[in-house]
Design a protein around this motif. Structure first.
Motif, PDB file in Angstrom:
ATOM      1  N   LYS A   1       0.743  -1.223   0.095  1.00  0.00           N
ATOM      2  CA  LYS A   1      -0.027   0.024  -0.122  1.00  0.00           C
ATOM      3  C   LYS A   1       0.809   1.316  -0.079  1.00  0.00           C
ATOM      4  N   LYS A   2       1.762   1.417   0.698  1.00  0.00           N
ATOM      5  CA  LYS A   2       2.971   2.280   0.960  1.00  0.00           C
ATOM      6  C   LYS A   2       3.516   2.698  -0.607  1.00  0.00           C
ATOM      7  N   GLY A   3       3.835   1.491  -1.263  1.00  0.00           N
ATOM      8  CA  GLY A   3       4.464   1.817  -2.594  1.00  0.00           C
ATOM      9  C   GLY A   3       3.373   2.389  -3.373  1.00  0.00           C
ATOM     10  N   PHE A   4       2.275   1.942  -3.587  1.00  0.00           N
ATOM     11  CA  PHE A   4       1.190   2.529  -4.377  1.00  0.00           C
ATOM     12  C   PHE A   4       1.046   3.822  -4.064  1.00  0.00           C
ATOM     13  N   LYS A   5       0.871   4.181  -2.577  1.00  0.00           N
ATOM     14  CA  LYS A   5       0.764   5.590  -2.366  1.00  0.00           C
ATOM     15  C   LYS A   5       1.796   6.627  -2.810  1.00  0.00           C
ATOM     16  N   ILE A   6       2.833   6.171  -2.716  1.00  0.00           N
ATOM     17  CA  ILE A   6       4.149   7.005  -3.186  1.00  0.00           C
ATOM     18  C   ILE A   6       4.044   7.231  -4.654  1.00  0.00           C
ATOM     19  N   THR A   7       3.639   6.200  -5.487  1.00  0.00           N
ATOM     20  CA  THR A   7       3.751   6.221  -6.679  1.00  0.00           C
ATOM     21  C   THR A   7       2.580   7.133  -7.375  1.00  0.00           C
ATOM     22  N   ALA A   8       1.429   7.075  -6.589  1.00  0.00           N
ATOM     23  CA  ALA A   8       0.259   7.775  -6.807  1.00  0.00           C
ATOM     24  C   ALA A   8       0.624   9.268  -6.750  1.00  0.00           C
TER      25      ALA A   8
ATOM     26  N   VAL B   1       3.605  10.622  -6.714  1.00  0.00           N
ATOM     27  CA  VAL B   1       4.641  11.231  -7.539  1.00  0.00           C
ATOM     28  C   VAL B   1       4.085  11.445  -8.895  1.00  0.00           C
ATOM     29  N   ILE B   2       3.279  10.642  -9.253  1.00  0.00           N
ATOM     30  CA  ILE B   2       2.337  10.760 -10.781  1.00  0.00           C
ATOM     31  C   ILE B   2       1.513  11.935 -10.513  1.00  0.00           C
TER      32      ILE B   2
END
Length: 172
Positions: free
Chosen positions: A2-9, A11-12
């Protein structure tokens, strides 16, 4: 996960917001540069009402649109508008005087090439590649007073592309 998905979202999201805001932040500065450099290169008066920059329209390439663009002559052609292009209409008026002088010969001579001729094989750094140049309902007047030829074309439509930066120009 979940943390990786939040960071990616995030950044995008930041990248998309920057792509939207950057053209607005630099529009005035870019508009001034385009006007001043255009007038430095031309024997004529070049202007436009506004400039639009988009990083989305032709992604991944930037898109620049000049609104209500016009180019007027100088000297004998001071009162003649060579090109006027707006959202609704485009008009091109090409004139050749009896002495052979043309109103479209508007580029100022390059002082560096006048004193030092370019060596063969050396290419110019200036390159323009048109991916898509659309002409809709353009009115064209060609008035050649030297050869006694005159053409008045209404509602001309064209779709052009080509490389304008090489020694030979090819438009499709």
């Amino acid at each position: 996960m979940k943390k990786g998905f939040k960071i990616t979202a995030i950044v995008i999201g930041v990248i998309l917001i920057l792509m939207f805001l950057l053209p607005f932040a630099f529009r005035g500065k870019i508009e001034g540069i385009v006007k001043s450099e255009g007038n430095k290169m031309l024997n004529g008066h070049f202007d436009f009402s506004s400039l639009d920059i988009s990083l989305f329209r032709n992604f991944p390439k930037a898109s620049v649109t000049l609104n209500d663009f016009w180019l007027k002559g100088t000297g004998k052609f001071e009162n003649d508008t060579l090109v006027k292009a707006g959202e609704v209409n485009t008009r091109l008026h090409a004139i050749v005087l009896p002495d052979g002088k043309t109103n479209w010969d508007i580029m100022k001579p390059d002082s560096s090439t006048a004193s030092e001729p370019q060596e063969s094989g050396e290419s110019s750094t200036f390159r323009i590649k048109l991916q898509r140049f659309v002409i809709k309902n353009m009115n064209v007047v060609y008035d050649d007073r030297q050869s006694a030829m005159y053409a008045d074309i209404h509602n001309f439509n064209a779709l052009c592309s080509g490389d304008l930066g090489s020694d030979q120009t090819l438009l499709s």
